[in-house]
Enzyme design. Structure first.
Site, PDB file in Angstrom:
ATOM      1  N   GLY A  25       0.875  -1.172   0.000  1.00  0.00           N
ATOM      2  CA  GLY A  25       0.000   0.000   0.000  1.00  0.00           C
ATOM      3  C   GLY A  25       0.913   1.222   0.000  1.00  0.00           C
ATOM      4  N   GLU A  47      -3.768 -10.383   0.879  1.00  0.00           N
ATOM      5  CA  GLU A  47      -2.842 -10.594   2.006  1.00  0.00           C
ATOM      6  C   GLU A  47      -2.980 -11.988   2.642  1.00  0.00           C
ATOM      7  OE1 GLU A  47      -4.782  -8.020   1.570  1.00  0.00           O
ATOM      8  OE2 GLU A  47      -3.548  -6.210   1.535  1.00  0.00           O
TER       9      GLU A  47
END
Ligand SMILES: Cc1ncc(Cn2c(C)c(CCOP(=O)(O)OP(=O)(O)O)sc2=O)c(N)n1
Ligand SMILES: [Ca+2]
Length: 525
Positions: A25, A47
């Site tokens: 991110g 994830e």
């Protein structure tokens, strides 16, 4: 003056954490800048798949592995997979970005106010450095805690720290090394030898740790020297002993009463490398039969502290096996006659029985194949048919969290390119980690996925009967076609019909990932 990032990369390189499993991110980008050539970044699209792949890779290599997750929601998505990693005691070092320091207190977007609280109890250690200069030391602590506790750790780093100057003393951490001894002292060794030597009819219970620490073959030597029956600890996530060895009695049932019944007649139960115990179905009863003592050896101090009965020694189970082999009067060695699998049960209406699939794997796959299994209603079929005799042959989600199987198949294959890897995945489980197929295609990982399609959450269908909830909704999953899903992620895939076609397909050479979808009949776990 080097930056915090430069020292962090240098530390990771010296500690051998140069393969990063991640999904970035904005907060993570400053850490990923200027990565040295020696680093490899393996991208996962979710994830959960990132942590599952890292878990498989760390278990296959036996080394701590770096995971880089996005803050907040990214970390949250990875937490399900951490329930498996903390149970299998996998040393993952998770580093996530935090908002810049001035924006944390006001809880700006992408700030996590208290990251350590978010992650416990899924990690052995979590922290956020008090200042940028402390980041290299905190990263070293996260690595050493993971390695010593053999649990995941979590480090949250404000992303403005990476470009900061590291300060005069920060480089001191680069030369650090931390090693575990864990060998019993003389008195403890003598006491252990006396307990085992005095046992009239000892039994062994081996945990997944025995396989994780590479003591599979030594455990066979000890069992044969003691001529003791061997059970695998319940909720098994690694196979610690050859499952067709004549001394092997199977995987212990995960209930208090049935485990106690299994120990009837044994005056000593020696538990090596397992908690006591990871029960599952609640079946109350006495923990041990009358006259049976239990002695646990584990390097997991909290597992030793929380056991409900018996005595424990916190030590390296491998070191204890070594010391017992020195003192036990072993009978003369004799050739091992492994047991023969029964005829595989047949399926019907064009669907194979899982035993036919497993018998095909047993007969066609090379003996050193590593299997990653996540098909929850086929365990008894699996152990009826398989014949596994090597360390690192079997991986299963240690915390029971689905979404491990597909990603960990990719992770194990990346970690052990010298061994064939087969994922045996249910059509329910596959959906929880499905994006790992994309990474398998991108990394050209030569993994075989055998997708068992029975159109239902088979294990839950069985549980609904056991728990008297025959009308539970949400147990059927019709209409899934993983050949088309896999193709969409770039993985070659095909529907396989009969047993002969499956055996022929398994025997075919392949250089990248492939998925073989097999329709199977539902079975009881
Ligand atoms: C993350 C997660 N979600 C839900 C479950 C609950 N669950 C679920 C949904 C199971 C069904 C798995 O179906 P499958 O097709 O993979 O395998 P079988 O059909 O052989 O049971 S088994 C089980 O414990 C879980 N264990 N983990
Ligand atoms: Ca299924």
């Amino acid at each position: 003056m080097p930056t915090v990032r430069r020292l962090a990369h240098e530390l990771l390189e010296r500690q051998g954490l140069t393969t990063i499993f991640g999904n970035p991110g904005s907060n993570e980008l400053p850490f990923l800048a200027e990565l040295p050539e020696s680093f490899r970044y393996v991208l996962g699209l979710h994830e959960g798949a990132v942590v599952g792949m890292a878990d498989g890779y760390a278990q296959a290599t036996g080394r701590p592995v770096l995971v880089n997750l996005h803050a907040a929601s990214g970390t949250g998505n990875g937490m399900g997979a951490l329930t498996n990693a903390v149970s299998s005691r996998t040393p993952l070092v998770v580093v996530a970005g935090q908002q810049v320091r001035p924006a944390i207190g006001v809880e700006a977007n992408l700030a996590i106010p208290d990251p350590s609280a978010l992650l416990r109890p899924l990690v052995g250690w979590a922290g956020e450095p008090a200042c940028a200069e402390d980041v290299p030391r905190a990263l070293a602590q996260a690595i050493f805690e993971a390695d010593l506790q053999r649990k995941p750790t979590y480090l949250s780093v404000p992303y403005d720290d990476w470009a900061a100057e590291a300060g005069d003393n920060a480089a001191a951490v680069l030369g650090r090394g931390v090693r575990r001894a864990g060998v019993p002292d003389e008195d403890q060794a003598r006491w252990l030898a006396e307990q085992v030597g005095a046992a009239r009819n000892p039994a062994l219970v081996l945990g997944g740790d025995i396989d994780s620490i590479g003591r599979f073959d030594d455990a066979v030597r000890l069992a044969e020297a003691l001529d003791a029956p061997v059970w695998a600890a319940p909720s098994l996530f690694r196979l610690p002993f050859p499952n067709r060895h004549p001394l092997f009695r199977g995987v212990l049932p995960a209930g208090i009463a049935p485990i106690s019944a299994a120990f009837e007649g044994h005056d000593l139960v020696l538990v090596l490398g397992a908690p006591v115990f990871r029960y599952h179905e609640y079946v109350p009863g006495s923990y041990l039969p009358e006259g049976t003592r239990l002695l646990q050896v584990t390097e997991d101090a909290s597992a030793a502290a929380r056991a409900p009965m018996g005595e424990a020694v916190v030590a390296d189970p491998g070191a204890v096996i070594d010391l017992l082999l020195k003192v036990v009067d072993a009978p003369a060695a004799r050739p091992t006659s492994y047991t023969t699998p029964p005829e595989a049960r047949s399926g019907e209406h064009g669907r194979l029985h899982p035993e036919q699939v497993f018998a095909a794997l047993r007969d066609v796959q090379p003996e050193d194949t590593s299997y990653v299994v996540e098909s929850t209603s086929t365990n008894s079929s699996w152990w009826r048919q398989m014949d596994l005799r090597r360390q690192g042959s079997y991986y299963f989600p240690a915390g029971g969290g689905l979404g491990f199987g597909l990603p960990a198949s990719v992770g194990v294959a990346l970690g052990r390119p010298d061994r064939p890897v087969v994922g045996v995945i249910g059509d329910g489980s596959a959906n929880y980690g499905i994006t790992a197929l994309w990474t398998a295609a991108q990394e050209r990982v030569p993994v075989t996925i055998v997708l068992l399609r029975n159109g239902t959450y088979g294990a839950l269908r069985w549980f609904s009967g056991v728990l008297g909830v025959p009308d539970a909704p949400g147990l059927d999953i019709p209409g899934l076609d993983f050949t088309r899903i896999a193709e969409g992620y770039g993985v070659a895939a095909r529907q396989v019909g009969g047993v002969d076609e499956l055996r022929a397909a398994l025997a075919e050479d392949h250089d990248g990932p492939r998925l073989l979808q097999v329709d199977t009949v539902p079975t009881a776990p």
